[in-house]
Write an enzyme that holds these catalytic residues in place. Sequence first.
Site, PDB file in Angstrom:
ATOM      1  N   GLY A  85       0.828  -1.217   0.000  1.00 21.61           N
ATOM      2  CA  GLY A  85       0.000   0.000   0.000  1.00 21.61           C
ATOM      3  C   GLY A  85       0.852   1.253   0.000  1.00 21.61           C
ATOM      4  O   GLY A  85       2.072   1.205   0.167  1.00 21.61           O
ATOM      5  N   GLY A  87       2.673   3.750   1.422  1.00 22.54           N
ATOM      6  CA  GLY A  87       3.231   4.046   2.735  1.00 22.54           C
ATOM      7  C   GLY A  87       3.795   5.452   2.829  1.00 22.54           C
ATOM      8  O   GLY A  87       4.160   5.924   3.910  1.00 22.54           O
ATOM      9  N   ARG A  88       3.903   6.098   1.686  1.00 22.22           N
ATOM     10  CA  ARG A  88       4.421   7.466   1.711  1.00 22.22           C
ATOM     11  C   ARG A  88       3.846   8.274   0.553  1.00 22.22           C
ATOM     12  O   ARG A  88       4.517   9.130  -0.015  1.00 22.22           O
ATOM     13  CB  ARG A  88       5.941   7.471   1.638  1.00 22.22           C
ATOM     14  CG  ARG A  88       6.506   6.683   0.475  1.00 22.22           C
ATOM     15  CD  ARG A  88       7.941   7.033   0.314  1.00 22.22           C
ATOM     16  NE  ARG A  88       8.551   6.206  -0.708  1.00 22.22           N
ATOM     17  CZ  ARG A  88       9.725   6.466  -1.221  1.00 22.22           C
ATOM     18  NH1 ARG A  88      10.399   7.513  -0.830  1.00 22.22           N
ATOM     19  NH2 ARG A  88      10.236   5.691  -2.142  1.00 22.22           N
ATOM     20  N   LYS A 108       4.023  12.130  -3.387  1.00 23.09           N
ATOM     21  CA  LYS A 108       4.857  11.026  -2.877  1.00 23.09           C
ATOM     22  C   LYS A 108       5.921  11.640  -1.967  1.00 23.09           C
ATOM     23  O   LYS A 108       6.549  12.631  -2.338  1.00 23.09           O
ATOM     24  CB  LYS A 108       5.487  10.305  -4.065  1.00 23.09           C
ATOM     25  CG  LYS A 108       6.314   9.119  -3.716  1.00 23.09           C
ATOM     26  CD  LYS A 108       6.561   8.309  -4.984  1.00 23.09           C
ATOM     27  CE  LYS A 108       7.675   7.302  -4.811  1.00 23.09           C
ATOM     28  NZ  LYS A 108       7.939   6.588  -6.057  1.00 23.09           N
ATOM     29  N   ASP A 120       9.182   6.067   7.274  1.00 20.66           N
ATOM     30  CA  ASP A 120       8.878   7.408   7.788  1.00 20.66           C
ATOM     31  C   ASP A 120       7.907   8.186   6.902  1.00 20.66           C
ATOM     32  O   ASP A 120       7.531   9.318   7.224  1.00 20.66           O
ATOM     33  CB  ASP A 120      10.178   8.213   7.968  1.00 20.66           C
ATOM     34  CG  ASP A 120      10.942   8.384   6.654  1.00 20.66           C
ATOM     35  OD1 ASP A 120      10.439   7.924   5.600  1.00 20.66           O
ATOM     36  OD2 ASP A 120      12.038   8.969   6.688  1.00 20.66           O
ATOM     37  N   GLY A 121       7.536   7.611   5.755  1.00 21.83           N
ATOM     38  CA  GLY A 121       6.594   8.294   4.874  1.00 21.83           C
ATOM     39  C   GLY A 121       7.204   9.424   4.062  1.00 21.83           C
ATOM     40  O   GLY A 121       6.498  10.147   3.357  1.00 21.83           O
ATOM     41  N   ARG A 171       3.276  13.129  -8.707  1.00 26.61           N
ATOM     42  CA  ARG A 171       3.293  12.175  -9.820  1.00 26.61           C
ATOM     43  C   ARG A 171       1.941  12.187 -10.530  1.00 26.61           C
ATOM     44  O   ARG A 171       0.894  12.235  -9.890  1.00 26.61           O
ATOM     45  CB  ARG A 171       3.584  10.794  -9.239  1.00 26.61           C
ATOM     46  CG  ARG A 171       3.566   9.683 -10.247  1.00 26.61           C
ATOM     47  CD  ARG A 171       4.388   8.526  -9.776  1.00 26.61           C
ATOM     48  NE  ARG A 171       3.746   7.774  -8.713  1.00 26.61           N
ATOM     49  CZ  ARG A 171       4.269   6.666  -8.192  1.00 26.61           C
ATOM     50  NH1 ARG A 171       5.431   6.211  -8.621  1.00 26.61           N
ATOM     51  NH2 ARG A 171       3.659   6.011  -7.250  1.00 26.61           N
ATOM     52  N   ARG A 178      -2.189  -1.304  -9.737  1.00 30.04           N
ATOM     53  CA  ARG A 178      -1.035  -2.155 -10.031  1.00 30.04           C
ATOM     54  C   ARG A 178      -1.458  -3.618 -10.086  1.00 30.04           C
ATOM     55  O   ARG A 178      -2.545  -3.965  -9.592  1.00 30.04           O
ATOM     56  CB  ARG A 178      -0.007  -2.024  -8.887  1.00 30.04           C
ATOM     57  CG  ARG A 178       0.371  -0.606  -8.585  1.00 30.04           C
ATOM     58  CD  ARG A 178       0.394  -0.362  -7.059  1.00 30.04           C
ATOM     59  NE  ARG A 178       0.440   1.085  -6.791  1.00 30.04           N
ATOM     60  CZ  ARG A 178       1.554   1.774  -6.676  1.00 30.04           C
ATOM     61  NH1 ARG A 178       2.700   1.163  -6.723  1.00 30.04           N
ATOM     62  NH2 ARG A 178       1.517   3.072  -6.486  1.00 30.04           N
ATOM     63  N   ASP A 252       4.042  -4.824  -7.337  1.00 26.98           N
ATOM     64  CA  ASP A 252       3.452  -3.581  -6.818  1.00 26.98           C
ATOM     65  C   ASP A 252       3.978  -2.361  -7.581  1.00 26.98           C
ATOM     66  O   ASP A 252       3.458  -1.255  -7.411  1.00 26.98           O
ATOM     67  CB  ASP A 252       3.741  -3.422  -5.313  1.00 26.98           C
ATOM     68  CG  ASP A 252       5.218  -3.547  -4.982  1.00 26.98           C
ATOM     69  OD1 ASP A 252       5.797  -4.594  -5.292  1.00 26.98           O
ATOM     70  OD2 ASP A 252       5.789  -2.599  -4.438  1.00 26.98           O
TER      71      ASP A 252
HETATM   72  P1  AMP Z   1       8.923   0.866  -3.351  1.00 27.01           P
HETATM   73  O1  AMP Z   1      10.107  -0.037  -3.219  1.00 27.01           O
HETATM   74  O2  AMP Z   1       9.267   2.329  -3.348  1.00 27.01           O
HETATM   75  O3  AMP Z   1       8.053   0.510  -4.492  1.00 27.01           O
HETATM   76  O4  AMP Z   1       8.067   0.673  -2.033  1.00 27.01           O
HETATM   77  C1  AMP Z   1       7.593  -0.572  -1.585  1.00 27.01           C
HETATM   78  C2  AMP Z   1       6.656  -0.354  -0.422  1.00 27.01           C
HETATM   79  O5  AMP Z   1       7.321   0.311   0.642  1.00 27.01           O
HETATM   80  C3  AMP Z   1       5.427   0.496  -0.722  1.00 27.01           C
HETATM   81  O6  AMP Z   1       4.368  -0.002   0.049  1.00 27.01           O
HETATM   82  C4  AMP Z   1       5.849   1.860  -0.260  1.00 27.01           C
HETATM   83  O7  AMP Z   1       4.751   2.690   0.055  1.00 27.01           O
HETATM   84  C5  AMP Z   1       6.649   1.529   0.976  1.00 27.01           C
HETATM   85  N1  AMP Z   1       7.646   2.551   1.279  1.00 27.01           N
HETATM   86  C6  AMP Z   1       8.767   2.843   0.602  1.00 27.01           C
HETATM   87  N2  AMP Z   1       9.448   3.841   1.182  1.00 27.01           N
HETATM   88  C7  AMP Z   1       8.747   4.201   2.283  1.00 27.01           C
HETATM   89  C8  AMP Z   1       8.930   5.176   3.327  1.00 27.01           C
HETATM   90  N3  AMP Z   1       9.991   5.975   3.361  1.00 27.01           N
HETATM   91  N4  AMP Z   1       7.981   5.254   4.285  1.00 27.01           N
HETATM   92  C9  AMP Z   1       6.908   4.455   4.258  1.00 27.01           C
HETATM   93  N5  AMP Z   1       6.685   3.517   3.332  1.00 27.01           N
HETATM   94  C10 AMP Z   1       7.595   3.389   2.351  1.00 27.01           C
HETATM   95 MG    MG Z   2       6.456   1.155  -5.367  1.00 29.35          MG
END
Ligand code: AMP
Ligand code: MG
Length: 492
Positions: A85, A87-88, A108, A120-121, A171, A178, A252
């Site tokens: 989901g 997360g940020r 984002k 940390d989002g 974005r 997805r 994802d």
């Molecule tokens: P990504 O590798 O960027 O596609 O992220 C994979 C998952 O990790 C997704 O659910 C993102 O929302 C979550 N995510 C990545 N970076 C962060 C972050 N700094 N804080 C919270 N969630 C994150």
């Molecule tokens: Mg991603």
Amino acid sequence: MKFSNSYSQLDNVFYQRTSPAQVSRPQLLLWNQELADQLLLTEDFCRDKALLAQYFSGNRIPDGADPIAQAYAGHQFGSFNPQLGDGRAHLLGEVLGDNGLRYDIQLKGSGQTRFSRQGDGKCAIGPAVREYIMSEAMHALGVPSSRCLAVTATGDLVFRETAKPGAVVTRVAASHIRVGTFEYFAARGDLDSLETLTGFAINRHFPEIALNPDLDLSQRVLQFLNAVIDKQITLIVNWLRVGFIHGVMNTDNTAISGETIDFGPCAMMGIYHPGTVFSSIDTRGRYAFGNQAAIGQWNMARLAEALLPLIDEVPEKAVALAEPLIRQFGQDFELAHKLMLANKLGMPSLPASGSKSENSLGNDLLAQMQDQELDYTQTFTRLTLSLENPEQAEKLSHELGPWYGTWRALLADENITDDAAKSLMAQTNPQVIPRNHHVEAILAEYEQNGDSGEIEDFLTVLRTPYNLLPQTPKFQDLPADGDRHYRTFCGT
Ligand code: AMP
Ligand code: MG
């Protein structure tokens, strides 16, 4: 900005309704006016940069927006995670573009959500600017891609290996649905939501399927799967055409719209080698340049699996219907890839006579480039130039040996004039790509100074990658170490 928010009107199992975090000192670093025009943002809306910084940092919610974090699951490096989901990220809503199509506007790096897990989002300025540069470059290269409307510095620090200035990237994508979104509901056995999502995705991306009254659910879902597969093939063939390595093709990060999304560890291949990997976490080369088609097919198999219960309630019957589509991926990809290579060599179609040497011409060149450690982009631009420049022809004939003469003879045999070949090659082979060393130099400037003296020139050049501008040569040079030591990292 007029939002329509069709996703946030779905049932709340699809998302968490949540607001972006407040930031200290929002400052608009990059603003994409061309994209703003295409999204029909009014002059009035775009005039006040301070207000835009408030909107695109998440400090102020534009009228009509309804921020949500979307739920999805995903296979990461082959392992299933049922709960990922946003997360940020916060989806502000959807707007209608000047082409009548709907686009998601998503922030984002805009703070934590229910899906943040340990994260940390936030987003550091480097990955935000990288996404802006890379997605704009991909779009201009003619590769389907999400785009960036803005990068806004937050004035807050983000803690990674060291403290870095934070940013929010805005974005724009045809949607953020997805493969992992389907997996999320399939894994929970929530077939009602799975069907709702499929209907939503069909309406949004493939209205021709939605409008066909003769299809039952099973047929509609199979046509949808087929249409998504076609878009993935087009996408990945285009990646291979320009030398793009996505780096983290998890399900994802695989958009149903067939757009490139998530630029965290992506990179461009310089020296041709199918095994090229730059991502520090991809230790086994799962997402290597030459593996991307196979992974695309694997990801489509995961989508098919998620859709099975909608195809037939008897699993064996559903598999029997979906499997041929997945198998077809291989053949369709190979054909599209061959045609793309032919285009790169000036041939508008696959050679009619199809003799062995004609069919292997493109692959022979790739093998030779790999052997001789030649730069992918530069080799094709030099071949193009050689059609009008005897000196370059002489040089290449020396460097590439008999292959060069075979290629020229084949063009002649096929009655393709040098002019026709040159014009097709010039449209297929970019003069300039966002080379890793230039991208990194700019990101380093942003990290240090919150600004870059080169970014405007770089973006101008990348926005016309098939034409030489006066500034283009500045960005065509090859990295001193051939990128042998280059590493990329996920945006986390
Ligand atoms: P990504 O590798 O960027 O596609 O992220 C994979 C998952 O990790 C997704 O659910 C993102 O929302 C979550 N995510 C990545 N970076 C962060 C972050 N700094 N804080 C919270 N969630 C994150
Ligand atoms: Mg991603």
